[in-house]
Scaffold this motif. Structure first.
Motif, mmCIF file in Angstrom:
data_model
loop_
_atom_site.group_PDB
_atom_site.id
_atom_site.type_symbol
_atom_site.label_atom_id
_atom_site.label_comp_id
_atom_site.label_asym_id
_atom_site.label_seq_id
_atom_site.Cartn_x
_atom_site.Cartn_y
_atom_site.Cartn_z
ATOM 1 N N VAL A 22 0.866 -1.181 0.000
ATOM 2 C CA VAL A 22 0.000 0.000 0.000
ATOM 3 C C VAL A 22 0.900 1.229 0.000
ATOM 4 O O VAL A 22 1.842 1.323 0.795
ATOM 5 N N ILE A 23 0.613 2.168 -0.899
ATOM 6 C CA ILE A 23 1.337 3.440 -0.939
ATOM 7 C C ILE A 23 0.358 4.541 -0.543
ATOM 8 O O ILE A 23 -0.680 4.719 -1.192
ATOM 9 N N SER A 24 0.678 5.250 0.537
ATOM 10 C CA SER A 24 -0.154 6.370 0.965
ATOM 11 C C SER A 24 0.746 7.563 1.249
ATOM 12 O O SER A 24 1.941 7.529 0.958
ATOM 13 N N SER A 25 0.166 8.603 1.834
ATOM 14 C CA SER A 25 0.913 9.835 2.001
ATOM 15 C C SER A 25 0.471 10.575 3.251
ATOM 16 O O SER A 25 -0.480 10.179 3.930
ATOM 17 N N THR A 26 1.162 11.654 3.548
ATOM 18 C CA THR A 26 0.884 12.485 4.713
ATOM 19 C C THR A 26 0.641 13.921 4.277
ATOM 20 O O THR A 26 0.969 14.307 3.155
ATOM 21 N N GLY A 27 0.064 14.712 5.174
ATOM 22 C CA GLY A 27 -0.127 16.125 4.881
ATOM 23 C C GLY A 27 -1.383 16.410 4.087
ATOM 24 O O GLY A 27 -2.295 15.592 4.004
ATOM 25 N N LYS A 28 -1.435 17.580 3.490
ATOM 26 C CA LYS A 28 -2.639 18.043 2.791
ATOM 27 C C LYS A 28 -2.850 17.321 1.468
ATOM 28 O O LYS A 28 -3.978 17.109 1.038
ATOM 29 N N HIS A 29 -1.773 16.988 0.785
ATOM 30 C CA HIS A 29 -1.855 16.393 -0.545
ATOM 31 C C HIS A 29 -1.063 15.092 -0.618
ATOM 32 O O HIS A 29 -0.036 14.935 0.044
ATOM 33 N N PHE A 30 -1.532 14.193 -1.477
ATOM 34 C CA PHE A 30 -0.780 12.970 -1.745
ATOM 35 C C PHE A 30 0.608 13.333 -2.233
ATOM 36 O O PHE A 30 1.621 12.918 -1.672
ATOM 37 N N SER A 31 0.680 14.121 -3.296
ATOM 38 C CA SER A 31 1.966 14.625 -3.774
ATOM 39 C C SER A 31 1.731 15.709 -4.824
ATOM 40 O O SER A 31 0.850 15.587 -5.666
ATOM 41 N N ALA A 32 2.550 16.752 -4.737
ATOM 42 C CA ALA A 32 2.486 17.834 -5.721
ATOM 43 C C ALA A 32 3.337 17.534 -6.948
ATOM 44 O O ALA A 32 3.511 18.394 -7.807
ATOM 45 N N GLY A 33 3.873 16.318 -7.033
ATOM 46 C CA GLY A 33 4.594 15.915 -8.236
ATOM 47 C C GLY A 33 6.076 16.253 -8.202
ATOM 48 O O GLY A 33 6.693 16.349 -7.142
ATOM 49 N N MET A 34 6.627 16.449 -9.365
ATOM 50 C CA MET A 34 8.064 16.619 -9.534
ATOM 51 C C MET A 34 8.558 17.912 -8.914
ATOM 52 O O MET A 34 7.996 18.974 -9.143
ATOM 53 N N ALA A 35 9.617 17.822 -8.119
ATOM 54 C CA ALA A 35 10.294 19.018 -7.620
ATOM 55 C C ALA A 35 11.202 19.545 -8.722
ATOM 56 O O ALA A 35 11.898 18.772 -9.393
ATOM 57 N N LEU A 36 11.204 20.855 -8.907
ATOM 58 C CA LEU A 36 12.022 21.430 -9.971
ATOM 59 C C LEU A 36 13.494 21.119 -9.780
ATOM 60 O O LEU A 36 14.241 21.031 -10.749
ATOM 61 N N GLU A 37 13.915 20.918 -8.522
ATOM 62 C CA GLU A 37 15.322 20.612 -8.268
ATOM 63 C C GLU A 37 15.743 19.275 -8.880
ATOM 64 O O GLU A 37 16.922 19.006 -9.050
ATOM 65 N N THR A 38 14.759 18.428 -9.204
ATOM 66 C CA THR A 38 15.082 17.170 -9.857
ATOM 67 C C THR A 38 15.821 17.424 -11.164
ATOM 68 O O THR A 38 16.673 16.646 -11.586
#
Length: 203
Positions: free
Chosen positions: A54-70
């Motif tokens: 199972v993949i879940s997340s914490t905080g307000k959002h599951f994920s905002a996607g790619m970080a620009l620093e990538t």
């Protein structure tokens, strides 16, 4: 329990639970995220006693996607030279391979999605076997909004999960797909009223 920089991993009763745990950064996918995810998935595939993930997340959002620093630091998005194009190609190929590990894992993968599932996060959950969501969740192919192509798996996997016309609309407009509509079109198969109920249901 195995605590990493970007994730927390537990295995209980043969169920592995991988939690994105950088809520202060909206669980964005920066270089360490990719390294840790790839290593965790390789370990689960080879040697864990887990029979499901199972993949879940914490905080307000599951994920905002790619970080620009990538795309910064050692690798610059440079399409003007052969070396730059090769670096971009290698980076994207590595990221695609990491999400393909989810798709090809020897155990079933359930994504438990709450809040925003944006850009690269949609690429990730598209590789799962089953997607559950909270009623306040939404999905967005964000890349068009910043002048990029969704090139880490969304456009390849989503046509098998939802109507092509709707996918085209999302890819061309970058608009949000609400959870109720995602349920109607088959992208997710069950909705929950809260994050706690979502995680419990997925587990």
């Amino acid at each position: 329990m195995n605590t990493l920089t970007c994730f927390t991993l537990t295995v209980t009763d043969h169920v592995a639970h991988l939690v994105l745990n950088r809520p202060e950064a909206m669980n964005t996918m920066h270089p360490q995220f990719w390294r840790e995810l790839d290593a965790v998935l390789a370990d689960l595939h080879r040697g864990s006693d887990a029979r499901a993930l199972v993949i879940s997340s914490t905080g307000k959002h599951f994920s905002a996607g790619m970080a620009l620093e990538t795309f910064g630091g050692a690798i610059t998005l440079d399409d003007r030279s052969p070396e730059g194009r090769a670096a971009v190609f290698d980076l994207l190929t590595d990221m695609q391979a990491t999400f393909t590990r989810i798709e090809e894992l020897r155990i079933p993968v359930i994504a438990a999605i709450h809040g925003g599932c944006i850009g690269g996060a949609l690429d990730m959950v598209a590789a799962a076997c089953i997607r559950y969501a909270t009623r306040d969740a939404f999905f967005c192919i964000q890349e068009i909004n910043i002048g990029m192509v969704a090139d880490v798996g969304s456009l390849q996997r989503l046509p098998k999960l939802m109507p092509l016309g709707l996918l085209n609309e999302l890819a061309y407009t970058g608009r949000r797909l609400p959870a109720e509509r995602a349920l109607e079109c088959g992208l997710v198969t069950q909705l929950f009223d809260s994050h706690e109920a979502l995680v419990a249901g997925a587990l």
